[in-house]
Scaffold this motif. Structure first.
Motif, PDB file in Angstrom:
ATOM      1  N   VAL A   1       0.765  -1.551  -0.162  1.00 34.98           N
ATOM      2  CA  VAL A   1       0.001   0.031  -0.393  1.00 34.98           C
ATOM      3  C   VAL A   1       0.827   1.104   0.284  1.00 34.98           C
ATOM      4  O   VAL A   1       0.376   1.933  -0.707  1.00 34.98           O
ATOM      5  CB  VAL A   1      -1.062  -0.190   1.351  1.00 34.98           C
ATOM      6  CG1 VAL A   1      -1.611   1.644   1.716  1.00 34.98           C
ATOM      7  CG2 VAL A   1      -1.903  -1.447   1.439  1.00 34.98           C
ATOM      8  N   ILE A   2       1.298   1.475   0.895  1.00 35.82           N
ATOM      9  CA  ILE A   2       2.914   2.549   0.559  1.00 35.82           C
ATOM     10  C   ILE A   2       3.140   2.636  -0.110  1.00 35.82           C
ATOM     11  O   ILE A   2       3.101   3.818  -0.621  1.00 35.82           O
ATOM     12  CB  ILE A   2       3.725   2.106   2.259  1.00 35.82           C
ATOM     13  CG1 ILE A   2       2.793   2.736   2.981  1.00 35.82           C
ATOM     14  CG2 ILE A   2       4.807   3.376   1.701  1.00 35.82           C
ATOM     15  CD1 ILE A   2       4.125   1.736   4.232  1.00 35.82           C
ATOM     16  N   ALA A   3       4.312   1.900  -1.196  1.00 39.20           N
ATOM     17  CA  ALA A   3       5.054   1.247  -1.877  1.00 39.20           C
ATOM     18  C   ALA A   3       4.083   2.021  -2.783  1.00 39.20           C
ATOM     19  O   ALA A   3       4.387   3.256  -4.317  1.00 39.20           O
ATOM     20  CB  ALA A   3       5.608   0.179  -2.787  1.00 39.20           C
ATOM     21  N   ASN A   4       2.872   1.582  -3.290  1.00 35.85           N
ATOM     22  CA  ASN A   4       1.884   2.168  -3.990  1.00 35.85           C
ATOM     23  C   ASN A   4       1.714   3.266  -4.444  1.00 35.85           C
ATOM     24  O   ASN A   4       1.695   4.802  -5.416  1.00 35.85           O
ATOM     25  CB  ASN A   4       0.272   1.690  -4.398  1.00 35.85           C
ATOM     26  CG  ASN A   4      -0.381   2.279  -5.384  1.00 35.85           C
ATOM     27  OD1 ASN A   4       0.000   1.630  -6.522  1.00 35.85           O
ATOM     28  ND2 ASN A   4      -2.047   2.663  -5.199  1.00 35.85           N
ATOM     29  N   GLU A   5       1.228   3.897  -3.251  1.00 33.75           N
ATOM     30  CA  GLU A   5       1.432   5.550  -2.970  1.00 33.75           C
ATOM     31  C   GLU A   5       2.452   6.322  -3.445  1.00 33.75           C
ATOM     32  O   GLU A   5       2.532   7.398  -3.771  1.00 33.75           O
ATOM     33  CB  GLU A   5       0.787   5.694  -1.856  1.00 33.75           C
ATOM     34  CG  GLU A   5      -0.740   5.500  -0.845  1.00 33.75           C
ATOM     35  CD  GLU A   5      -2.024   6.193  -1.944  1.00 33.75           C
ATOM     36  OE1 GLU A   5      -1.469   7.724  -2.169  1.00 33.75           O
ATOM     37  OE2 GLU A   5      -2.754   5.413  -2.326  1.00 33.75           O
ATOM     38  N   ILE A   6       3.602   5.636  -2.677  1.00 27.78           N
ATOM     39  CA  ILE A   6       4.770   6.196  -3.486  1.00 27.78           C
ATOM     40  C   ILE A   6       4.889   6.368  -4.329  1.00 27.78           C
ATOM     41  O   ILE A   6       5.442   7.361  -4.979  1.00 27.78           O
ATOM     42  CB  ILE A   6       6.054   5.569  -2.632  1.00 27.78           C
ATOM     43  CG1 ILE A   6       6.198   6.002  -1.083  1.00 27.78           C
ATOM     44  CG2 ILE A   6       7.055   6.109  -3.092  1.00 27.78           C
ATOM     45  CD1 ILE A   6       7.346   5.034  -0.407  1.00 27.78           C
ATOM     46  N   ARG A   7       5.136   6.047  -5.147  1.00 26.43           N
ATOM     47  CA  ARG A   7       4.614   5.649  -6.656  1.00 26.43           C
ATOM     48  C   ARG A   7       3.888   6.553  -7.415  1.00 26.43           C
ATOM     49  O   ARG A   7       4.048   7.403  -8.445  1.00 26.43           O
ATOM     50  CB  ARG A   7       4.211   4.217  -7.748  1.00 26.43           C
ATOM     51  CG  ARG A   7       4.034   4.214  -9.037  1.00 26.43           C
ATOM     52  CD  ARG A   7       3.570   2.988  -9.324  1.00 26.43           C
ATOM     53  NE  ARG A   7       1.748   2.488  -8.975  1.00 26.43           N
ATOM     54  CZ  ARG A   7       1.225   3.316  -9.478  1.00 26.43           C
ATOM     55  NH1 ARG A   7       1.085   3.431 -10.689  1.00 26.43           N
ATOM     56  NH2 ARG A   7      -0.306   3.118  -9.432  1.00 26.43           N
ATOM     57  N   GLU A   8       2.814   7.190  -6.796  1.00 31.89           N
ATOM     58  CA  GLU A   8       1.766   7.688  -7.524  1.00 31.89           C
ATOM     59  C   GLU A   8       2.432   9.297  -7.163  1.00 31.89           C
ATOM     60  O   GLU A   8       2.137  10.235  -8.167  1.00 31.89           O
ATOM     61  CB  GLU A   8       0.637   7.227  -6.864  1.00 31.89           C
ATOM     62  CG  GLU A   8      -0.289   6.346  -7.763  1.00 31.89           C
ATOM     63  CD  GLU A   8      -1.957   5.867  -6.466  1.00 31.89           C
ATOM     64  OE1 GLU A   8      -2.436   6.865  -5.994  1.00 31.89           O
ATOM     65  OE2 GLU A   8      -2.296   5.395  -6.973  1.00 31.89           O
TER      66      GLU A   8
ATOM     67  N   VAL B   1       1.340  -0.501 -21.320  1.00 32.08           N
ATOM     68  CA  VAL B   1       2.016  -0.578 -20.995  1.00 32.08           C
ATOM     69  C   VAL B   1       1.819   0.153 -19.508  1.00 32.08           C
ATOM     70  O   VAL B   1       1.190   1.329 -19.577  1.00 32.08           O
ATOM     71  CB  VAL B   1       3.557  -0.118 -21.413  1.00 32.08           C
ATOM     72  CG1 VAL B   1       3.508   1.324 -21.126  1.00 32.08           C
ATOM     73  CG2 VAL B   1       4.298  -0.658 -20.055  1.00 32.08           C
ATOM     74  N   MET B   2       1.609  -0.632 -18.426  1.00 32.85           N
ATOM     75  CA  MET B   2       1.058   0.170 -17.475  1.00 32.85           C
ATOM     76  C   MET B   2       2.316   0.324 -16.622  1.00 32.85           C
ATOM     77  O   MET B   2       3.185  -0.350 -16.461  1.00 32.85           O
ATOM     78  CB  MET B   2       0.359  -0.514 -16.025  1.00 32.85           C
ATOM     79  CG  MET B   2      -0.969  -0.872 -17.252  1.00 32.85           C
ATOM     80  SD  MET B   2      -1.953  -2.106 -16.117  1.00 32.85           S
ATOM     81  CE  MET B   2      -2.516  -0.805 -14.795  1.00 32.85           C
ATOM     82  N   THR B   3       2.599   1.114 -14.933  1.00 35.04           N
ATOM     83  CA  THR B   3       3.596   1.527 -14.211  1.00 35.04           C
ATOM     84  C   THR B   3       3.019   0.512 -13.289  1.00 35.04           C
ATOM     85  O   THR B   3       1.726   0.130 -12.773  1.00 35.04           O
ATOM     86  CB  THR B   3       3.410   2.783 -14.045  1.00 35.04           C
ATOM     87  OG1 THR B   3       2.308   3.402 -12.973  1.00 35.04           O
ATOM     88  CG2 THR B   3       3.573   3.984 -14.982  1.00 35.04           C
ATOM     89  N   ALA B   4       4.030   0.293 -12.086  1.00 30.90           N
ATOM     90  CA  ALA B   4       3.798  -0.502 -10.514  1.00 30.90           C
ATOM     91  C   ALA B   4       5.286  -0.484 -10.332  1.00 30.90           C
ATOM     92  O   ALA B   4       6.165  -0.638 -10.403  1.00 30.90           O
ATOM     93  CB  ALA B   4       3.229  -1.959 -11.227  1.00 30.90           C
ATOM     94  N   PHE B   5       4.982  -0.002  -8.727  1.00 28.04           N
ATOM     95  CA  PHE B   5       5.756  -0.592  -7.598  1.00 28.04           C
ATOM     96  C   PHE B   5       5.326  -0.962  -6.771  1.00 28.04           C
ATOM     97  O   PHE B   5       4.587  -1.117  -5.421  1.00 28.04           O
ATOM     98  CB  PHE B   5       5.784   1.195  -7.520  1.00 28.04           C
ATOM     99  CG  PHE B   5       7.411   1.547  -6.603  1.00 28.04           C
ATOM    100  CD1 PHE B   5       8.828   0.823  -6.431  1.00 28.04           C
ATOM    101  CD2 PHE B   5       7.304   2.439  -4.921  1.00 28.04           C
ATOM    102  CE1 PHE B   5       9.663   1.029  -5.690  1.00 28.04           C
ATOM    103  CE2 PHE B   5       8.371   2.368  -4.447  1.00 28.04           C
ATOM    104  CZ  PHE B   5       9.939   1.974  -4.628  1.00 28.04           C
ATOM    105  N   SER B   6       6.114  -2.525  -6.113  1.00 23.68           N
ATOM    106  CA  SER B   6       6.263  -3.634  -5.064  1.00 23.68           C
ATOM    107  C   SER B   6       6.277  -2.809  -3.635  1.00 23.68           C
ATOM    108  O   SER B   6       7.218  -2.308  -3.626  1.00 23.68           O
ATOM    109  CB  SER B   6       5.611  -4.396  -5.829  1.00 23.68           C
ATOM    110  OG  SER B   6       7.541  -4.985  -5.431  1.00 23.68           O
TER     111      SER B   6
END
Length: 703
Positions: A50-57, A95-100
C-alpha cells in the motif's frame, strides 16, 4: 529578472514527508508503518504494498519515471541502480506502471563490485539493499529526468554490512539504549529514545570549468599535484566572510533552492578563508538523516556547479599553501522529548547529569583517541591534519574556561561549587548596546571542541561521509555511559557516587583537555609528554583498527563484527594505495607529456635568444643565466620523474594491504614531492604563455 523564492512553499516539496504520508495513506496503514518504526519490527508485505503504491503515484505526479535504492558503499560516494516504473506490455501493446512493497523494501545490487575487504569474492555477486524507514524517500530532478530515491542500507548475501548506514544505525541504537539507562538512574522516566543530533558544515572550492579541464591533476586526482603559489593567497584575510562574487552568489542561490526542495535545511553560506573557498551549513538533524543529507549536499554542489560552468572541488587540499577544506561534525545527544544532554544550563556546576555526561565523553575520547582520529582518516586529509593547518592530528578536547574550571574543581576537591559567569561586553559607543557575552571563548584550533551545547569534531575531511565519526562517537560514548550506569546502579549514595565518578574521570583523563593553540608546535611537544597519540598519516591511523580494544568494543555492541571491521581495514589500505597510485601516474603523465616538453621548448627559445643577443654584440649574461637556471631545474625534474616511475612500479609489486599502503606512504609519496619541487620552481620562471596549464592565480581568482 530575479525570481522570488518563498522558502515555506518550496521546502520539502520533493520529499515524501510524514505530512504527505498522513495525507495519502489510509490511517490504519500509516499507524502500522509508524508502529513498525517505533517498535523496531519488520513491515508486513501487505502494508508495504500500500505504501509503495502511494509513493509511486506521488512520485509520478512529480514527474518521476524511475526509482532507485540510494546506498552508501565503502567507496566514499553514493550508488544507485535505476529501474523504471513500467511493467511488461499487455497483449494490446499498452504498458502500465507498478511499484511493489518488495521493490520498496529490497534491492539487489552486485555485492562483489563494491569494496568489501574480502567479504565478497568476484564470483559471489549477490548483495541486498534494505529500505531505511527512518529516512524519507524523495525525488531528484536532473538532466536525466526525475528519479525516486529510496535511502537504503547495503548488506552482503551473508548479512555483513557493506556500507556506512548499517553500522551507523546500529550505533544509534546503542547510544540510545545506553543513554536511556543513564537517564533512568537520574529519574527520567518519560524519555523513550535518545538520538545523536548532527550538523555538518561543508567546505568546498569553486573553479572555472574550462580551466579545470586543462588540469589533468584536478580531473584525475581532485587536487593540484603541481602548482606554484600565486602572488596573493589568503594572507590579507579579505576573502573570509567577504562579499560573495556574483557568479558564486548565483550558484549559491540555486544550491539553496535545490536543497530546500529535498528537505535539507540549508541555513548558512559564506566565503571561507582561502580564495575560491566557501562553506554551506544546515540546521542539525537526526544523525542518520544528517548523514544522508550531507551526501545530497555534496552531490548537489557538484551538479549545480556544472550548470554554472564551474567545478566544485571537495578534496581536502586542492591547492598547496592555502587552507584546505574540512567538514565540521557537530554532535550532541537529544531525547525524544527535546532535552539536550549536553546543555549545561546557567549554573553547570549544579547540573550533575550534564557533568557526568561530559566527564563520560572526556573519558571516551581519551580512551579511544586513536580510533576517533582514524574515523577522519582520508588520503586527502593527510595534507591537513598535523601538516599545514589545524586541527592537528592529535586528538584533544577544548572545554573553555567555564567547564575547565569546574573540571579542575572536581580534580582538586571532588566536587564543584561555582561556575564562571559570562559577563558583559562594553561596546564603548552610545550608538551600540552593551551585550552579554558567553562564559567561554571558542577555539577553532581544537579538533574536538565544546561549543555551548554540543561538541564540534573538526577533523573530518570535506569529501568524507560523516557516518564514520558518528559511528565512533556513538559507540565509545555508549560504553562510557554503560560503565557509569553500572557503578551508579550499585551505589548506596547516588549523589555521592555521581560526584565520585566525575572526579575520577576528570583526574584520569584530564590529559586530553587542552584549551590552548592547537596550531602551535609547543602543543605537539606537550601532547607527547602527556602520552597522547599523534597519528600523522592515514596508514598510521588505520592501524588502530587492528587493536584488540577496538575490535572488542565494536563486537561487544554489535556495531561491527570482527569480520566487518577487518574488511573495512583492508578497504582502507587498498583505497590509500589506489589513490596514491593514481596521483603518481597522473604526475608522471603531466610531467612527461606536458611540463617537460613545454620547458624544453622554452629552453630552446632562451638558447636562441642568447645566440641572437651575442651575435648582435650585446651582453647576453642575463639570458644565459636564465637558461642555466631553467636547465638545472629541468634536469632535476627529469631525474625526479625517473625515480617516481621506478618507485611506482615497485609499489605495484608489494604485498597488497598494509605493506603496500605503507610503501606508497613512505616511498612513493615522498618521490612525488621531490618531483613537484623543481616543477613548481620552473613555473615561477617559465613564461606564462609557455606554461601548459592554468596557474593557481588563474584557478582561484578567475571564478
Amino acid at each position: 529578472m530575479m525570481v522570488k523564492v518563498n522558502i515555506p512553499e518550496i521546502f520539502a516539496e520533493d520529499v515524501f514527508t510524514d505530512a504527505v504520508m498522513q495525507q495519502r495513506l489510509p490511517k490504519s496503514v500509516y499507524k502500522q508503518f509508524k508502529k513498525s518504526i517505533e517498535d523496531g519490527k519488520d513491515l508486513d508485505l501487505a502494508t508495504a504494498d500500500v505504501i509503495a503504491n502511494e509513493i509511486r503515484e506521488w512520485a509520478i505526479e512529480k514527474g518521476a519515471t524511475h526509482f532507485a535504492h540510494l546506498f552508501q558503499p565503502l567507496t566514499g560516494v553514493t550508488a544507485e541502480k535505476q529501474d523504471s516504473f513500467i511493467t511488461a506490455p499487455k497483449a494490446d501493446g499498452s504498458v502500465m506502471t507498478a511499484f511493489s512493497g518488495k521493490e520498496l523494501i529490497k534491492g539487489e545490487p552486485d555485492g562483489s563490485s563494491f569494496p568489501s575487504g574480502g567479504l565478497r569474492a568476484t564470483f559471489e555477486a549477490r548483495g541486498y539493499t534494505v529500505w531505511d524507514t527512518t529516512s524519507s524517500v524523495f525525488v531528484r530532478h536532473d538532466a536525466g529526468g526525475t528519479t525516486l530515491l529510496i535511502p537504503t542500507a547495503f548488506y552482503s548475501y551473508n548479512g555483513e554490512a557493506l556500507d556506512q548506514k548499517a553500522p551507523l544505525l546500529r550505533s544509534m541504537q546503542v547510544i540510545s539504549d545506553s543513554s536511556i539507562k543513564l537517564l533512568r538512574l537520574f529519574g527520567n522516566t518519560t524519555a523513550k529514545r535518545v538520538a545523536p543530533s548532527v550538523g555538518a558544515e561543508q567546505e568546498y572550492f569553486l573553479v572555472d570549468e574550462k580551466k579545470f579541464q586543462q588540469r589533468k591533476d584536478l580531473i584525475y586526482a581532485g587536487r593540484t599535484l603541481f602548482g606554484a603559489p600565486a602572488p596573493k593567497g589568503q594572507e590579507l584575510d579579505d576573502h573570509y566572510f567577504g562579499t560573495i562574487r556574483q557568479r558564486v552568489a548565483g550558484f549559491m542561490k540555486n544550491i539553496n533552492e535545490e536543497l530546500w526542495k529535498v528537505g535539507v535545511t540549508s541555513k548558512t553560506q559564506h566565503n571561507e578563508v582561502a580564495p575560491a573557498q566557501h562553506e554551506i551549513a544546515p540546521i542539525y538533524a537526526n544523525a542518520n538523516v544528517a548523514v544522508d543529507q550531507n551526501q545530497v549536499v555534496m552531490q548537489t554542489l557538484k551538479r549545480v556547479a556544472c550548470q554554472h560552468d564551474m567545478k566544485c572541488l571537495l578534496h581536502e587540499k586542492p591547492f598547496a599553501g592555502v587552507n584546505g577544506s574540512g567538514k565540521h561534525n557537530n554532535w550532541s545527544l537529544v531525547t525524544d522529548k527535546g532535552e539536550n544532554l549536553l546543555e549545561p544550563g546557567s549554573t553547570p556546576h549544579e547540573n550533575k547529569q550534564f557533568l557526568l555526561v561530559l566527564a563520560s565523553i572526556i573519558k571516551a575520547v581519551d580512551k579511544y583517541a586513536g580510533l576517533l582520529r582514524e574515523s577522519a582518516a582520508d588520503p586527502g586529509n593527510d595534507h591537513r591534519l598535523g601538516a599545514n593547518e589545524a586541527p592537528p592530528a592529535i586528538i584533544s578536547i577544548f572545554l573553555g574556561s567555564q567547564l575547565e574550571d569546574i573540571i579542575n574543581q572536581y580534580i582538586e576537591n571532588g566536587s564543584a561549587s561555582t561556575s564562571i559567569a559570562g559577563g558583559v561586553l562594553t561596546t564603548g559607543s552610545t550608538a551600540l548596546k552593551d551585550i552579554s557575552k558567553d562564559a567561554t571563548d571558542r577555539n577553532r584550533t581544537s579538533p574536538f571542541a565544546f561549543t555551548g551545547n554540543k561538541f564540534e569534531f573538526r577533523m573530518v575531511g570535506s569529501r568524507d561521509s560523516i557516518a564514520s565519526p558518528n559511528i565512533v562517537l556513538n559507540t565509545i560514548v555508549a560504553e562510557a555511559f554503560d560503565e557509569a550506569s553500572e557503578r551508579l546502579a550499585k551505589a548506596s549514595d547516588f549523589d555521592a557516587e555521581v560526584d565520585a565518578l566525575i572526579a575520577e574521570y576528570a583526574k584520569a583523563h584530564s590529559r586530553v583537555i587542552f584549551n590552548g593553540d592547537g596550531y602551535a608546535e609547543e602543543w605537539v611537544k606537550e601532547a607527547e609528554k602527556r602520552g597522547l597519540p599523534n597519528l600523522k598519516s592515514y596508514v598510521d591511523a588505520t592501524e588502530v583498527l587492528e587493536s584488540e580494544e577496538v575490535v572488542a568494543l565494536f563486537d561487544k555492541y554489535g556495531v561491527l563484527s570482527p569480520t566487518e571491521l577487518k574488511a573495512r581495514e583492508e578497504v582502507k589500505y587498498e583505497n590509500y594505495a589506489k589513490v596514491i597510485h593514481i596521483e603518481a601516474l597522473t604526475m608522471i603523465d603531466m610531467a612527461a607529456k606536458q611540463i617537460i616538453p613545454a620547458v624544453i621548448k622554452y629552453t630552446k627559445s632562451l638558447a636562441d635568444t642568447v645566440i641572437a643577443v651575442k651575435e648582435a654584440g650585446s651582453d647576453a649574461s642575463v639570458q644565459a643565466d636564465s637558461l642555466a637556471e631553467v636547465s638545472e631545474l629541468l634536469k632535476a625534474a627529469k631525474a625526479a620523474l625517473v625515480t617516481l616511475k621506478e618507485v611506482t612500479a615497485q609499489a605495484s609489486e608489494q604485498e597488497e594491504g598494509k605493506v603496500q599502503a605503507r610503501f606508497y606512504n613512505d616511498v612513493v609519496f615522498k618521490a612525488m614531492g621531490e618531483l613537484r619541487a623543481p616543477v613548481d620552481q620552473l613555473e615561477l620562471i617559465v613564461d606564462k604563455e609557455a606554461w601548459p596549464m592554468p596557474s593557481y592565480g588563474d584557478l582561484m581568482f578567475e571564478v
